[in-house]
Scaffold this motif. Structure first.
Motif, PDB file in Angstrom:
ATOM      1  N   VAL A 133       0.848  -1.196   0.000  1.00 43.22           N
ATOM      2  CA  VAL A 133       0.000   0.000   0.000  1.00 43.22           C
ATOM      3  C   VAL A 133       0.884   1.246   0.000  1.00 43.22           C
ATOM      4  O   VAL A 133       2.077   1.188   0.268  1.00 43.22           O
ATOM      5  N   GLU A 134       0.277   2.373  -0.303  1.00 40.70           N
ATOM      6  CA  GLU A 134       0.923   3.677  -0.192  1.00 40.70           C
ATOM      7  C   GLU A 134       0.211   4.561   0.825  1.00 40.70           C
ATOM      8  O   GLU A 134       0.720   5.609   1.204  1.00 40.70           O
ATOM      9  N   ILE A 135      -0.991   4.144   1.250  1.00 40.01           N
ATOM     10  CA  ILE A 135      -1.794   4.905   2.205  1.00 40.01           C
ATOM     11  C   ILE A 135      -2.215   3.968   3.335  1.00 40.01           C
ATOM     12  O   ILE A 135      -2.689   2.858   3.078  1.00 40.01           O
ATOM     13  N   VAL A 136      -2.043   4.412   4.565  1.00 37.05           N
ATOM     14  CA  VAL A 136      -2.415   3.602   5.725  1.00 37.05           C
ATOM     15  C   VAL A 136      -3.613   4.250   6.418  1.00 37.05           C
ATOM     16  O   VAL A 136      -3.477   5.334   7.019  1.00 37.05           O
ATOM     17  N   PRO A 137      -4.791   3.653   6.336  1.00 36.71           N
ATOM     18  CA  PRO A 137      -5.925   4.183   7.105  1.00 36.71           C
ATOM     19  C   PRO A 137      -5.653   3.995   8.597  1.00 36.71           C
ATOM     20  O   PRO A 137      -5.188   2.942   9.026  1.00 36.71           O
ATOM     21  N   LEU A 138      -5.943   5.009   9.385  1.00 35.17           N
ATOM     22  CA  LEU A 138      -5.689   4.927  10.819  1.00 35.17           C
ATOM     23  C   LEU A 138      -6.935   4.430  11.541  1.00 35.17           C
ATOM     24  O   LEU A 138      -8.020   4.994  11.395  1.00 35.17           O
ATOM     25  N   GLU A 139      -6.735   3.367  12.319  1.00 32.10           N
ATOM     26  CA  GLU A 139      -7.832   2.762  13.040  1.00 32.10           C
ATOM     27  C   GLU A 139      -7.679   3.106  14.520  1.00 32.10           C
ATOM     28  O   GLU A 139      -7.041   4.087  14.874  1.00 32.10           O
ATOM     29  N   THR A 140      -8.297   2.292  15.382  1.00 32.45           N
ATOM     30  CA  THR A 140      -8.170   2.536  16.812  1.00 32.45           C
ATOM     31  C   THR A 140      -6.713   2.476  17.251  1.00 32.45           C
ATOM     32  O   THR A 140      -6.237   3.331  17.995  1.00 32.45           O
ATOM     33  N   LYS A 141      -5.963   1.465  16.738  1.00 25.06           N
ATOM     34  CA  LYS A 141      -4.542   1.372  17.034  1.00 25.06           C
ATOM     35  C   LYS A 141      -3.822   0.717  15.864  1.00 25.06           C
ATOM     36  O   LYS A 141      -4.251  -0.325  15.370  1.00 25.06           O
ATOM     37  N   VAL A 142      -2.726   1.339  15.426  1.00 19.29           N
ATOM     38  CA  VAL A 142      -1.904   0.829  14.340  1.00 19.29           C
ATOM     39  C   VAL A 142      -0.484   0.699  14.866  1.00 19.29           C
ATOM     40  O   VAL A 142       0.049   1.642  15.462  1.00 19.29           O
ATOM     41  N   VAL A 143       0.127  -0.472  14.676  1.00 16.53           N
ATOM     42  CA  VAL A 143       1.515  -0.692  15.078  1.00 16.53           C
ATOM     43  C   VAL A 143       2.355  -0.849  13.824  1.00 16.53           C
ATOM     44  O   VAL A 143       2.011  -1.618  12.915  1.00 16.53           O
ATOM     45  N   LEU A 144       3.463  -0.095  13.754  1.00 14.77           N
ATOM     46  CA  LEU A 144       4.353  -0.128  12.600  1.00 14.77           C
ATOM     47  C   LEU A 144       5.699  -0.701  13.011  1.00 14.77           C
ATOM     48  O   LEU A 144       6.226  -0.375  14.085  1.00 14.77           O
ATOM     49  N   GLY A 145       6.269  -1.531  12.159  1.00 13.88           N
ATOM     50  CA  GLY A 145       7.581  -2.096  12.437  1.00 13.88           C
ATOM     51  C   GLY A 145       7.981  -3.090  11.379  1.00 13.88           C
ATOM     52  O   GLY A 145       7.277  -3.292  10.386  1.00 13.88           O
ATOM     53  N   ARG A 146       9.107  -3.766  11.598  1.00 13.52           N
ATOM     54  CA  ARG A 146       9.649  -4.696  10.607  1.00 13.52           C
ATOM     55  C   ARG A 146       9.113  -6.112  10.782  1.00 13.52           C
ATOM     56  O   ARG A 146       9.237  -6.950   9.884  1.00 13.52           O
ATOM     57  N   ALA A 147       8.542  -6.427  11.932  1.00 14.19           N
ATOM     58  CA  ALA A 147       8.081  -7.787  12.202  1.00 14.19           C
ATOM     59  C   ALA A 147       6.827  -8.111  11.400  1.00 14.19           C
ATOM     60  O   ALA A 147       5.972  -7.252  11.164  1.00 14.19           O
ATOM     61  N   SER A 148       6.719  -9.370  10.977  1.00 12.43           N
ATOM     62  CA  SER A 148       5.501  -9.820  10.312  1.00 12.43           C
ATOM     63  C   SER A 148       4.386  -9.905  11.346  1.00 12.43           C
ATOM     64  O   SER A 148       4.617 -10.076  12.535  1.00 12.43           O
ATOM     65  N   GLY A 149       3.157  -9.747  10.876  1.00 11.34           N
ATOM     66  CA  GLY A 149       2.013  -9.830  11.767  1.00 11.34           C
ATOM     67  C   GLY A 149       1.575  -8.507  12.340  1.00 11.34           C
ATOM     68  O   GLY A 149       0.518  -8.429  12.966  1.00 11.34           O
ATOM     69  N   LEU A 150       2.368  -7.454  12.153  1.00 15.24           N
ATOM     70  CA  LEU A 150       1.958  -6.129  12.620  1.00 15.24           C
ATOM     71  C   LEU A 150       0.957  -5.526  11.637  1.00 15.24           C
ATOM     72  O   LEU A 150       0.840  -5.963  10.497  1.00 15.24           O
ATOM     73  N   THR A 151       0.275  -4.484  12.066  1.00 17.37           N
ATOM     74  CA  THR A 151      -0.668  -3.821  11.177  1.00 17.37           C
ATOM     75  C   THR A 151       0.039  -3.336   9.921  1.00 17.37           C
ATOM     76  O   THR A 151      -0.414  -3.563   8.801  1.00 17.37           O
ATOM     77  N   VAL A 152       1.172  -2.652  10.120  1.00 16.71           N
ATOM     78  CA  VAL A 152       1.949  -2.132   8.997  1.00 16.71           C
ATOM     79  C   VAL A 152       3.371  -2.658   9.119  1.00 16.71           C
ATOM     80  O   VAL A 152       4.050  -2.417  10.124  1.00 16.71           O
ATOM     81  N   GLN A 153       3.810  -3.377   8.086  1.00 18.98           N
ATOM     82  CA  GLN A 153       5.143  -3.968   8.078  1.00 18.98           C
ATOM     83  C   GLN A 153       6.036  -3.162   7.143  1.00 18.98           C
ATOM     84  O   GLN A 153       5.714  -2.967   5.970  1.00 18.98           O
ATOM     85  N   LEU A 154       7.149  -2.670   7.691  1.00 20.32           N
ATOM     86  CA  LEU A 154       8.087  -1.821   6.954  1.00 20.32           C
ATOM     87  C   LEU A 154       9.407  -2.557   6.811  1.00 20.32           C
ATOM     88  O   LEU A 154      10.071  -2.841   7.816  1.00 20.32           O
ATOM     89  N   ASN A 155       9.803  -2.842   5.574  1.00 21.28           N
ATOM     90  CA  ASN A 155      11.031  -3.600   5.371  1.00 21.28           C
ATOM     91  C   ASN A 155      12.202  -2.651   5.178  1.00 21.28           C
ATOM     92  O   ASN A 155      12.420  -2.099   4.100  1.00 21.28           O
ATOM     93  N   ASP A 156      12.935  -2.438   6.243  1.00 21.79           N
ATOM     94  CA  ASP A 156      14.130  -1.595   6.229  1.00 21.79           C
ATOM     95  C   ASP A 156      14.941  -1.961   7.466  1.00 21.79           C
ATOM     96  O   ASP A 156      14.391  -1.988   8.573  1.00 21.79           O
ATOM     97  N   PRO A 157      16.235  -2.257   7.318  1.00 23.58           N
ATOM     98  CA  PRO A 157      17.042  -2.631   8.483  1.00 23.58           C
ATOM     99  C   PRO A 157      17.058  -1.588   9.587  1.00 23.58           C
ATOM    100  O   PRO A 157      17.290  -1.916  10.753  1.00 23.58           O
TER     101      PRO A 157
END
Length: 318
Positions: A21-45
């Motif tokens: 995606v390029e747009i993240v809708p914000l819900e009650t709670k969004v967690v961002l990070g590199r781990a799989s299974g999070l709401t938003v997964q960001l691949n960057d060391p």
């Protein structure tokens, strides 16, 4: 100690529940990070496995850094907890976002407000007003254009802002041709003329709310607009006058309202034509102090003025 967890194969990929995606809708709670299974997964060391969260509460959206290694940055400064305001820019590793009140919009680079003018020329029937004018304005600088009446200060300001473009020459805003992309880039630039740009029968709160609803994208949530208005009024030191009609304000307060209306769009560059015109010496100083503080937040401030004493004593570029 963090345990390596599988992540998308391509560096720079952003996944929302497994989908690019390029747009993240914000819900009650969004967690961002590199781990799989999070709401938003960001691949960057540089992104921690659980890097940051954004949670909606009664007062709006709050961003919290989850003790990340590289830090979370809001508007260029490291933040551990930050209540988001429309227009805030967020950096997590190599990922950049802008908050629009309902979403995180991915930016492929952060805008800085660096402006370069190259060989600007402007002519009138009496002759040349600008001759091969060139300069560079860096992000966060406070630049004064000084000179007596008739010297061409307003003409230069109009050419730089695009209000009345130069006859020849180029302007680059963060590397993009400003004149050629004016319709796209104009929202990144604010302009405060000498005359009032607000209706004097409105209260300060009404004027800011009306301007915000006019300038922000359609559909911007009203509670987030109110938070932006409240934040801007407080930044200008006008919280105790928010319910006063603009006609009841002092000259200095009215000038601050005019500046504030342009700040609602969170411009990268702010132009002001004689912002201290008609003010007493104390109000002149307070206005210049306000503009200096605004530049310290990263906004590039360029103003035409005859008040050399305040600009020079403030340490600004001349």
């Amino acid at each position: 100690m963090e345990v390596e967890i599988s992540s998308p194969t391509r560096t720079g990929t952003m996944l929302l529940r497994g989908q690019p995606v390029e747009i993240v809708p914000l819900e009650t709670k969004v967690v961002l990070g590199r781990a799989s299974g999070l709401t938003v997964q960001l691949n960057d060391p540089a992104v921690s496995h659980r890097h940051a969260s954004i949670e909606k509460g009664m007062a709006g959206y709050r961003m919290t850094d989850l003790e990340s290694r590289g830090g979370t940055f809001v508007n260029g400064r490291r933040a551990f907890v930050h209540d988001l305001i429309i227009g805030d820019q967020i950096q997590i590793g190599r990922f950049h976002f802008q908050f629009d009140g309902r979403h995180l919009l991915r930016l492929h680079r952060l805008s800085s407000g660096r402006m370069i003018a190259l060989n600007l020329e402007k002519c009138a029937t009496s002759g040349a007003i600008l001759k091969k004018f060139s300069f560079v304005a860096e992000s966060g600088q406070f630049i004064g254009i000084l000179g007596p009446s008739g010297a061409g200060k307003s003409t230069l300001l109009d050419a730089l802002s695009g209000m009345r473009p130069a006859d020849s020459g180029r302007i680059l805003l963060d590397g993009a041709d400003y004149y050629q992309n004016f319709e796209t880039l104009r929202s990144k630039v604010g302009y405060v003329p000498q005359e009032d740009i607000v209706h004097r029968d409105l209260t300060v709160w009404e004027a800011f709310t009306f301007a915000a609803r006019l300038r922000l994208p359609a559909g911007s949530p009203l509670p987030e607009i109110s938070r932006l208005v409240e934040h801007t009024i407080a930044k200008l030191g006008l919280s105790d006058r928010s319910n006063a009609r603009i006609s009841q304000l002092s000259g200095g307060q009215r000038k601050r309202v005019n500046v504030g209306v342009e700040l609602l769009n969170r411009p990268l560059v702010l132009f002001l034509d004689e912002p201290t015109s008609g003010l007493d010496p104390f109000s002149e100083f307070k206005m210049m102090e306000l503009l200096r503080k605004l530049a310290d937040t990263g906004c590039t401030v360029i103003c035409a003025t005859h008040v050399m004493e305040n600009v020079v004593s403030d340490g600004s570029n001349c």
